[in-house]
Design a protein around this motif. Structure first.
Motif, PDB file in Angstrom:
ATOM      1  N   THR A  58      26.973  43.732  47.985  1.00  0.00           N
ATOM      2  CA  THR A  58      28.061  44.433  47.574  1.00  0.00           C
ATOM      3  C   THR A  58      29.471  43.604  47.480  1.00  0.00           C
ATOM      4  N   SER A  59      29.510  42.245  47.925  1.00  0.00           N
ATOM      5  CA  SER A  59      30.493  41.700  48.056  1.00  0.00           C
ATOM      6  C   SER A  59      30.380  40.346  47.828  1.00  0.00           C
ATOM      7  N   LEU A  60      30.914  39.779  46.694  1.00  0.00           N
ATOM      8  CA  LEU A  60      30.621  38.221  46.421  1.00  0.00           C
ATOM      9  C   LEU A  60      31.915  37.563  46.352  1.00  0.00           C
ATOM     10  N   ASN A  61      32.126  36.271  46.899  1.00  0.00           N
ATOM     11  CA  ASN A  61      33.445  35.553  46.758  1.00  0.00           C
ATOM     12  C   ASN A  61      33.084  34.279  46.409  1.00  0.00           C
ATOM     13  N   LEU A  62      33.189  33.898  45.196  1.00  0.00           N
ATOM     14  CA  LEU A  62      32.556  32.476  44.670  1.00  0.00           C
ATOM     15  C   LEU A  62      33.993  31.649  44.397  1.00  0.00           C
ATOM     16  N   SER A  63      35.195  32.289  44.719  1.00  0.00           N
ATOM     17  CA  SER A  63      36.513  31.757  44.133  1.00  0.00           C
ATOM     18  C   SER A  63      36.702  30.380  44.611  1.00  0.00           C
ATOM     19  N   TYR A  64      35.945  29.747  45.725  1.00  0.00           N
ATOM     20  CA  TYR A  64      36.172  28.470  46.107  1.00  0.00           C
ATOM     21  C   TYR A  64      35.035  27.524  45.531  1.00  0.00           C
ATOM     22  N   ALA A  65      34.091  28.064  44.717  1.00  0.00           N
ATOM     23  CA  ALA A  65      32.974  27.390  44.225  1.00  0.00           C
ATOM     24  C   ALA A  65      33.386  26.432  42.900  1.00  0.00           C
ATOM     25  N   ALA A  66      34.245  25.506  43.253  1.00  0.00           N
ATOM     26  CA  ALA A  66      34.849  24.833  42.192  1.00  0.00           C
ATOM     27  C   ALA A  66      33.747  23.985  41.160  1.00  0.00           C
ATOM     28  N   GLU A  67      32.569  23.722  42.038  1.00  0.00           N
ATOM     29  CA  GLU A  67      31.554  23.093  41.527  1.00  0.00           C
ATOM     30  C   GLU A  67      30.561  23.668  40.604  1.00  0.00           C
ATOM     31  N   ILE A  68      30.629  24.845  40.574  1.00  0.00           N
ATOM     32  CA  ILE A  68      29.435  25.514  40.132  1.00  0.00           C
ATOM     33  C   ILE A  68      30.015  26.021  38.721  1.00  0.00           C
ATOM     34  N   GLN A  69      29.374  25.428  37.677  1.00  0.00           N
ATOM     35  CA  GLN A  69      30.043  25.821  36.300  1.00  0.00           C
ATOM     36  C   GLN A  69      29.720  27.195  35.915  1.00  0.00           C
ATOM     37  N   GLY A  70      30.440  27.803  34.858  1.00  0.00           N
ATOM     38  CA  GLY A  70      30.196  29.140  34.509  1.00  0.00           C
ATOM     39  C   GLY A  70      29.085  29.645  34.258  1.00  0.00           C
ATOM     40  N   ASN A  71      27.953  28.842  33.481  1.00  0.00           N
ATOM     41  CA  ASN A  71      26.752  29.384  33.318  1.00  0.00           C
ATOM     42  C   ASN A  71      25.894  29.680  34.306  1.00  0.00           C
ATOM     43  N   HIS A  72      25.948  28.762  35.587  1.00  0.00           N
ATOM     44  CA  HIS A  72      25.246  29.168  36.826  1.00  0.00           C
ATOM     45  C   HIS A  72      25.781  30.385  37.404  1.00  0.00           C
ATOM     46  N   LEU A  73      27.170  30.630  37.454  1.00  0.00           N
ATOM     47  CA  LEU A  73      28.027  31.738  37.955  1.00  0.00           C
ATOM     48  C   LEU A  73      27.522  33.125  37.302  1.00  0.00           C
ATOM     49  N   ILE A  74      27.268  32.988  36.064  1.00  0.00           N
ATOM     50  CA  ILE A  74      26.698  34.114  35.225  1.00  0.00           C
ATOM     51  C   ILE A  74      25.276  34.552  35.618  1.00  0.00           C
ATOM     52  N   GLU A  75      24.461  33.315  35.522  1.00  0.00           N
ATOM     53  CA  GLU A  75      23.126  33.515  35.796  1.00  0.00           C
ATOM     54  C   GLU A  75      22.881  34.477  37.050  1.00  0.00           C
ATOM     55  N   PHE A  76      23.918  34.184  38.006  1.00  0.00           N
ATOM     56  CA  PHE A  76      23.594  34.736  39.545  1.00  0.00           C
ATOM     57  C   PHE A  76      24.269  36.250  39.531  1.00  0.00           C
ATOM     58  N   VAL A  77      25.582  36.258  38.960  1.00  0.00           N
ATOM     59  CA  VAL A  77      26.440  37.657  39.166  1.00  0.00           C
ATOM     60  C   VAL A  77      25.585  38.613  38.417  1.00  0.00           C
ATOM     61  N   GLN A  78      24.863  38.325  37.191  1.00  0.00           N
ATOM     62  CA  GLN A  78      24.232  39.140  36.443  1.00  0.00           C
ATOM     63  C   GLN A  78      23.144  40.144  37.126  1.00  0.00           C
ATOM     64  N   GLU A 134      36.592  46.228  42.643  1.00  0.00           N
ATOM     65  CA  GLU A 134      37.894  45.113  43.004  1.00  0.00           C
ATOM     66  C   GLU A 134      37.403  43.853  41.999  1.00  0.00           C
ATOM     67  N   LEU A 135      38.085  43.208  41.349  1.00  0.00           N
ATOM     68  CA  LEU A 135      37.815  42.050  40.821  1.00  0.00           C
ATOM     69  C   LEU A 135      39.000  41.263  40.791  1.00  0.00           C
ATOM     70  N   ARG A 136      38.982  39.822  41.441  1.00  0.00           N
ATOM     71  CA  ARG A 136      39.885  38.762  41.188  1.00  0.00           C
ATOM     72  C   ARG A 136      39.413  37.562  40.495  1.00  0.00           C
ATOM     73  N   VAL A 137      40.204  37.087  39.624  1.00  0.00           N
ATOM     74  CA  VAL A 137      39.657  35.916  38.871  1.00  0.00           C
ATOM     75  C   VAL A 137      40.789  34.784  38.975  1.00  0.00           C
ATOM     76  N   PHE A 138      40.282  33.805  39.667  1.00  0.00           N
ATOM     77  CA  PHE A 138      41.522  32.854  39.892  1.00  0.00           C
ATOM     78  C   PHE A 138      41.411  31.834  39.021  1.00  0.00           C
ATOM     79  N   PRO A 139      42.628  30.840  38.817  1.00  0.00           N
ATOM     80  CA  PRO A 139      42.488  29.751  37.898  1.00  0.00           C
ATOM     81  C   PRO A 139      41.777  28.434  38.500  1.00  0.00           C
ATOM     82  N   SER A 140      40.896  28.050  37.825  1.00  0.00           N
ATOM     83  CA  SER A 140      40.287  26.887  38.155  1.00  0.00           C
ATOM     84  C   SER A 140      41.221  25.502  38.032  1.00  0.00           C
TER      85      SER A 140
END
Lengths: 172, 590
Positions: free
Chosen positions: B300-320, B351-357
């Motif tokens: 129910t809660s996922l904070n990947l805002s410190y995962a600077a090494e994980i690229q967008g496509n991997h993030l998307i694959e997981f979050v979907q 709740e959504l937070r999108v931080f600048p990389s």
């Protein structure tokens, strides 16, 4: 910063500079926007600036906590070389909170003392000058930019001494 | 106060009940604001309420003194304290400004208050304070420190060693000097009460065996967030002895995880069927995120805002696959496409937070997010009520659409990275876009605006944002009218923070009484002058008007008496205890 226009020539365009680090570097042409830099502007803001200030001069902007900025900086371990030393060292920039901690650690590591830093004159007094290579491949003087900007852009450190450092000293 | 009113008893009738009964009724009213209202009803209610109040929230530690707090609420068990103003997060407040914990612990200790919980935000905490805390309160259960500094792992060692009933030690984003000591070893073998342990912000090494033993003997442990120094195999062992975990903060993975260790990790994760919340991942190879696939549908809660090494496509694959997600904090490397996928997959998102990389735009990076992602989210996630969105560009049309899609926003914080940036299609200001937001979102409590904005946006805010409590303004507005619209219109405004905007003395001084209804006002790099601030301080003795100077030597440098001199940083707040005595030289209190 207002740039002088003399006889319709913008001197800034033709100016040759050794480019003191951190001042007036123009990255690329962007739309002119009325960006207020942190330093108070005493003239009216309607005056268009001939070249826009660098985005990175605004303190505390964008509003991201320094904790977060430091953690997300891709750079962490950087190589440190010292002129005349037989081998390099590696340090983790994230373990330091500010320049004085970093410089103290470097002094310990390489057994030297660094001179007094001033914004105008750089490091004076000991013939030792800490420099770093930033993301653009430029060699910069350590200490000019805010700490967290430094940690996110520093790729490697080089402590200059001896004749190289003296040359830099006199150029500044 | 609704529930209390619904009781439909007049105070005179209720006074026939013994105090214990009235107190029992008050127990059903936990909200501190309602409790404050109750205490105003009558003297007897005030007295009963005082002695039965266990939880107190102090939004500004300088608004009241510890002694007065304890006099009024002697049965205090849980205290929340906030210190530095919000903009301290962005280096706008000098390090030594204030917000010291020690006087509070000292007073609470001397008065033998039965303190059990302490929650601090932006306070300066010392090892001495932590030591005193650990020795003074036998029943102490819970310590939560957010964005604090001034202490080291030695202080944590005292807490570990002396707080026999410790349930929660939650360290969020603090600056802690890591002495690489053995603080984890300081938890005695008899300590088995831990429910929540978060030390993700510690930068040094961690004694892994001490940690594993601690986790193994804590059967009630629900939340565990480790720091970078905890590698993959240690994590596997930890999860194996704590399959009851609900909330996990992952440390660091080696870049090349051997297939065998990876298998073991996946097996351990599969057993954590109660896991609902995931965070950390600050130095992780993308493949390691995949180890969590077995349980991602439960998250129910996922904070990947410190995962600077994980690229967008991997993030998307997981979050979907995280279909039950209610909270998502992520980096803008997910991109608009990624947000579109989030919008179609995460229908429960609140709740959504999108931080600048790349906050300073140093990379030539085109994968950040734009108005497209924001619109997609607003369209796809009907339950969305809180958003923090860093982006490179925005349009009025997008904001108007977002407002139509999501009238339920409580918190709306938009940060366009370049100050003063207009609508990138029409080149107009974003007044209309934000205007639409405040008009549609009738429950809006918190708002941050950015981009090119004139006085008009503040006219809209003053007109429509009736529930607004906190407003953050940067590089916006044209004249004093802007600030006046807000001060006059937003009746529930509590915190106003402004930087780099052309508001001056006229706005500051128009309605001094307004500041009594607010917690604080921050203005930096605006047009207010020393003279204006002095006048304000004279007219409002119940305010602390603090001037923070650029150079640490204090104002002696420049024309001290020049009242036309613009004030660099102004911070004012209501207080019942007058001027504080602990201000550093760079702060002048008028």
């Amino acid at each position: 910063m207002a740039y002088e226009k003399v006889n319709e020539l913008n001197l800034k365009d033709t100016e040759l500079r050794l480019g003191l680090p951190g001042t007036g570097q123009v990255k690329e042409e962007k739309e002119v926007s009325c960006v207020r830099s942190n330093k108070r502007q005493h003239q009216s803001d309607n005056e268009e600036e001939s070249t826009p200030p660098t985005k990175t001069q605004i303190v505390g902007w964008p509003p991201v906590r320094s904790y977060r900025k430091n953690n997300n900086s891709v750079v962490s371990y950087v190589k440190v070389s010292m002129d005349g030393a037989p081998y390099l060292r590696k340090i983790d920039l994230k373990t330091y909170k500010n320049y004085s901690e970093l410089l103290k650690e470097l002094e310990n590591m390489f057994k030297f003392t660094i001179g007094e830093y001033s914004e105008r004159e750089g490091y004076r007094g000991s013939g030792v000058v800490p420099t770093y290579e930033d993301k653009d491949g430029d060699w910069m003087l350590v200490g000019d930019v805010p700490w967290d900007m430094f940690t996110s852009s520093c790729k490697r450190l080089r402590i200059m001494k001896g004749s190289d450092a003296l040359a830099l000293d006199s150029a500044l | 106060m609704d529930r209390a009113i619904k009781l439909q008893l007049s105070t005179s009738e209720m006074n026939y009940f013994p105090d214990e009964v009235i107190e029992h009724i008050f127990d059903f009213i936990p909200s501190h604001r309602d409790r404050n209202s109750i205490s105003l009803v009558s003297k007897s209610w005030h007295k009963i309420e005082r002695y039965s109040r266990h939880q107190v929230f102090i939004g500004n530690c300088y608004a009241i003194s510890p002694e007065r707090l304890i006099r009024r609420f002697p049965c205090l068990r849980s205290l929340t304290l906030k210190g530095k103003p919000h903009f301290a997060d962005f280096n706008l407040v000098p390090h030594e400004w204030g917000g010291f914990l020690h006087p509070w612990i000292d007073a609470l200790s001397k008065a033998r208050v039965g303190l059990e919980e302490l929650r601090l935000k932006r306070m300066v905490v010392s090892d001495e304070s932590l030591e005193l805390l650990s020795r003074s309160f036998v029943g102490f259960k819970s310590l939560v420190l957010v964005s604090c500094d001034g202490f080291t792992t030695d202080g944590l060692a005292s807490i570990a060693a002396n707080c026999r009933n410790l349930r929660e030690l939650d360290l969020q984003e603090n600056e802690i000097d890591d002495h690489r000591g053995q603080w984890l070893n300081c938890f005695p073998d008899s300590s088995t009460t831990l429910v929540s342990l978060n030390f993700a912000c510690l930068k040094g090494e961690t004694n892994l065996s001490a940690l594993e033993r601690l986790v193994a003997r804590s059967p009630n442990l629900k939340s565990l967030k480790v720091n970078r120094a905890v590698p993959l195999d240690a994590l596997t062992r930890l999860m194996s002895c704590a399959p009851q975990l609900v909330d996990l903060g992952v440390g660091c993975y080696e870049n090349e995880a051997e297939p065998e260790s990876f298998e073991k990790l996946m097996a351990a994760i599969k057993k954590c069927t109660l896991l609902r919340s995931l965070s950390g991942f600050s130095e992780v190879a993308p493949v390691c995120l995949t180890a969590f696939y077995p349980i991602c549908e439960n998250l129910t809660s996922l904070n990947l805002s410190y995962a600077a090494e994980i690229q967008g496509n991997h993030l998307i694959e997981f979050v979907q696959f995280c279909k039950r997600l209610q909270l998502l904090w992520i980096l803008d490397s997910i991109g608009d496409k990624g947000l579109e996928i989030v919008a179609s997959s995460c229908k429960e998102l609140q709740e959504l937070r999108v931080f600048p990389s790349d906050p300073h735009d140093e990379e030539d990076n085109n994968t950040a997010v734009t108005e497209v992602g924001l619109v997609a989210i607003s369209a796809g996630c009907p339950k969305l009520h809180s958003i923090l969105y860093f982006c490179k560009q925005m349009t009025n049309a997008a904001l108007i659409t977002v407002a139509k899609n999501c009238p339920n926003f409580i918190r709306f914080r938009l940060c366009i990275l370049e100050p003063n940036k207009p609508d990138h299609i029409t080149s107009q200001s974003l007044d209309e876009g934000f205007g639409a937001i405040v008009q549609a979102c009738k429950g809006l409590r918190r708002l941050s605006v950015s981009g090119l904005l004139t006085d008009k946006v503040f006219l809209y805010i003053g007109m429509y944002a009736a529930q607004l409590e906190m407003l953050s303004i940067a590089f916006a507005g044209d004249t004093d009218k802007g600030m006046l619209y807000v001060l006059n219109g937003c009746k529930k405004l509590r915190k106003l923070e402004i930087r780099d905007s052309p508001f001056g003395n006229a706005a500051l001084l128009a309605d001094v009484g307004k500041y009594e209804t607010m917690r604080s006002l921050w203005m930096s790099s605006c047009e207010v002058t020393l003279g204006g601030c002095k006048r304000l301080a004279r007219n409002a003795p119940w305010l602390n008007v603090e001037i923070i100077n650029e150079n640490e030597n204090g104002r002696m440098e420049r024309n001290e008496e020049d009242e036309r001199e613009k004030v660099d940083r102004l911070y004012l707040y209501r207080t019942v205890v007058g001027t504080r005595k602990d201000a550093p030289p760079c702060v002048t209190i008028l």
